[in-house]
Design a protein around this motif. Sequence first.
Motif, PDB file in Angstrom:
ATOM      1  N   CYS A  84       0.819  -1.199   0.000  1.00 33.54           N
ATOM      2  CA  CYS A  84       0.000   0.000   0.000  1.00 33.54           C
ATOM      3  C   CYS A  84       0.854   1.251   0.000  1.00 33.54           C
ATOM      4  O   CYS A  84       1.831   1.335   0.713  1.00 33.54           O
ATOM      5  CB  CYS A  84      -0.904   0.009   1.226  1.00 33.54           C
ATOM      6  SG  CYS A  84      -1.916  -1.467   1.361  1.00 33.54           S
ATOM      7  N   ALA A 112      -6.833  -2.289   0.684  1.00 30.94           N
ATOM      8  CA  ALA A 112      -5.874  -2.932  -0.210  1.00 30.94           C
ATOM      9  C   ALA A 112      -5.564  -4.347   0.233  1.00 30.94           C
ATOM     10  O   ALA A 112      -5.376  -5.231  -0.595  1.00 30.94           O
ATOM     11  CB  ALA A 112      -4.597  -2.101  -0.271  1.00 30.94           C
ATOM     12  N   LYS A 158      -7.428  -6.502   1.426  1.00 33.69           N
ATOM     13  CA  LYS A 158      -8.472  -7.449   1.057  1.00 33.69           C
ATOM     14  C   LYS A 158      -8.211  -8.053  -0.317  1.00 33.69           C
ATOM     15  O   LYS A 158      -8.702  -9.129  -0.617  1.00 33.69           O
ATOM     16  CB  LYS A 158      -9.837  -6.749   1.064  1.00 33.69           C
ATOM     17  CG  LYS A 158     -10.290  -6.301   2.461  1.00 33.69           C
ATOM     18  CD  LYS A 158     -11.645  -5.610   2.384  1.00 33.69           C
ATOM     19  CE  LYS A 158     -12.099  -5.128   3.768  1.00 33.69           C
ATOM     20  NZ  LYS A 158     -13.405  -4.432   3.705  1.00 33.69           N
ATOM     21  N   HIS A 159      -7.494  -7.323  -1.150  1.00 34.98           N
ATOM     22  CA  HIS A 159      -7.273  -7.774  -2.514  1.00 34.98           C
ATOM     23  C   HIS A 159      -5.813  -8.149  -2.778  1.00 34.98           C
ATOM     24  O   HIS A 159      -5.455  -8.477  -3.900  1.00 34.98           O
ATOM     25  CB  HIS A 159      -7.698  -6.681  -3.499  1.00 34.98           C
ATOM     26  CG  HIS A 159      -9.122  -6.261  -3.336  1.00 34.98           C
ATOM     27  ND1 HIS A 159      -9.498  -5.249  -2.490  1.00 34.98           N
ATOM     28  CD2 HIS A 159     -10.263  -6.726  -3.912  1.00 34.98           C
ATOM     29  CE1 HIS A 159     -10.816  -5.104  -2.543  1.00 34.98           C
ATOM     30  NE2 HIS A 159     -11.304  -5.981  -3.403  1.00 34.98           N
ATOM     31  N   CYS A 160      -4.967  -8.049  -1.770  1.00 42.14           N
ATOM     32  CA  CYS A 160      -3.553  -8.374  -1.938  1.00 42.14           C
ATOM     33  C   CYS A 160      -3.253  -9.778  -1.417  1.00 42.14           C
ATOM     34  O   CYS A 160      -4.005 -10.325  -0.615  1.00 42.14           O
ATOM     35  CB  CYS A 160      -2.682  -7.340  -1.223  1.00 42.14           C
ATOM     36  SG  CYS A 160      -2.819  -5.674  -1.921  1.00 42.14           S
ATOM     37  N   PHE A 161      -2.136 -10.327  -1.869  1.00 37.42           N
ATOM     38  CA  PHE A 161      -1.793 -11.713  -1.548  1.00 37.42           C
ATOM     39  C   PHE A 161      -0.417 -11.787  -0.890  1.00 37.42           C
ATOM     40  O   PHE A 161       0.459 -12.523  -1.322  1.00 37.42           O
ATOM     41  CB  PHE A 161      -1.831 -12.558  -2.825  1.00 37.42           C
ATOM     42  CG  PHE A 161      -3.181 -12.587  -3.484  1.00 37.42           C
ATOM     43  CD1 PHE A 161      -4.093 -13.586  -3.192  1.00 37.42           C
ATOM     44  CD2 PHE A 161      -3.545 -11.597  -4.392  1.00 37.42           C
ATOM     45  CE1 PHE A 161      -5.345 -13.603  -3.800  1.00 37.42           C
ATOM     46  CE2 PHE A 161      -4.788 -11.605  -5.001  1.00 37.42           C
ATOM     47  CZ  PHE A 161      -5.696 -12.615  -4.709  1.00 37.42           C
ATOM     48  N   CYS A 187      -1.117  -7.235  -5.653  1.00 36.10           N
ATOM     49  CA  CYS A 187      -2.497  -6.799  -5.467  1.00 36.10           C
ATOM     50  C   CYS A 187      -3.276  -6.777  -6.779  1.00 36.10           C
ATOM     51  O   CYS A 187      -4.405  -6.277  -6.826  1.00 36.10           O
ATOM     52  CB  CYS A 187      -2.517  -5.402  -4.831  1.00 36.10           C
ATOM     53  SG  CYS A 187      -1.678  -5.318  -3.238  1.00 36.10           S
ATOM     54  N   ALA A 188      -2.659  -7.258  -7.839  1.00 35.78           N
ATOM     55  CA  ALA A 188      -3.328  -7.295  -9.148  1.00 35.78           C
ATOM     56  C   ALA A 188      -2.763  -8.459  -9.942  1.00 35.78           C
ATOM     57  O   ALA A 188      -1.865  -8.293 -10.775  1.00 35.78           O
ATOM     58  CB  ALA A 188      -3.126  -5.973  -9.883  1.00 35.78           C
TER      59      ALA A 188
END
Length: 284
Positions: A8, A17, A19-22, A187-188
């Motif tokens: 972030c 962020a 929530k969507h990152c690994f 994150c994508a």
Amino acid sequence: MLNVRFGCSGCAFRTAAMKHCFYNETVGFFYNNSRKELTTYWRTKDVLVVALGLTVSVIVLLTNLLVITAIVINRRFHYPIYYLLGNLAAADLFAGIAYMFLMFHTGPRTAELSLKTWFIRQSLLDTSLTASVVNLLAIAVERHQTVFTMQLHSKMSNQRVMILIFCIWVTALLLGLIPSYGWHCLCALEKCSSMAPLYSRSYLTFWAISNLVIFLIMVVVYTHIFIYVKRKMTRMSKHTSFHPRYKETMISLVKTVTIILNPWPSAKLDSAQRNTLHLMHQRA
């Protein structure tokens, strides 16, 4: 667990962020996402690659240490061009260390790496390569200056050379460390590269174009040098075409140009080369 600053860019969006990152996933997760092969056992070719890589790394380390040592202890090499060559050797030395680190963390070991270690491995390689390319450009510019002023060494002060070397490493570090501080695909996942599964395709494109532009500028600089030298040789041939020592003069001219473009030979010119250099300067 990876440091939170890895993803972030602002604290206000950190919760959203995450929530969507690994960040808690394994390296294997990203390799599977990019459909890049990740072996879990040592194959014959893996062993050969590591053995060859370690051998090359050791050779690179030793040879560049010798170059740096020679420049440090030999007072004849205490000129801007040699400092830049010493810095190039340092960049290659760093590349040898980076490649050795890669060899100890490749093959089946890749799957065991943490995300942080994977980023360190890639950043070392990117930084060392960028430092070498930018340093080569600096050497090309320095050679351009010496050729067009007809001097064996530039008049750049040691302080300016140190500032230039500092800027080279800052540039290399910035380009190498950017992915570790946000320009990645953790994150994508749809932006992950198949070549480097944790890197964003946009970063790899940016990094490749940046190095390509630097390389093209270097080619333009050296092309300008060669065109200039060729023109001077043509002018010399017109003025000396009927001179009995024409051949000797032209050979000396070629030797002089070689010494200017290649600083490693002895810094002393013989009398014929000095005369040719002086004649070129007069007719420039």
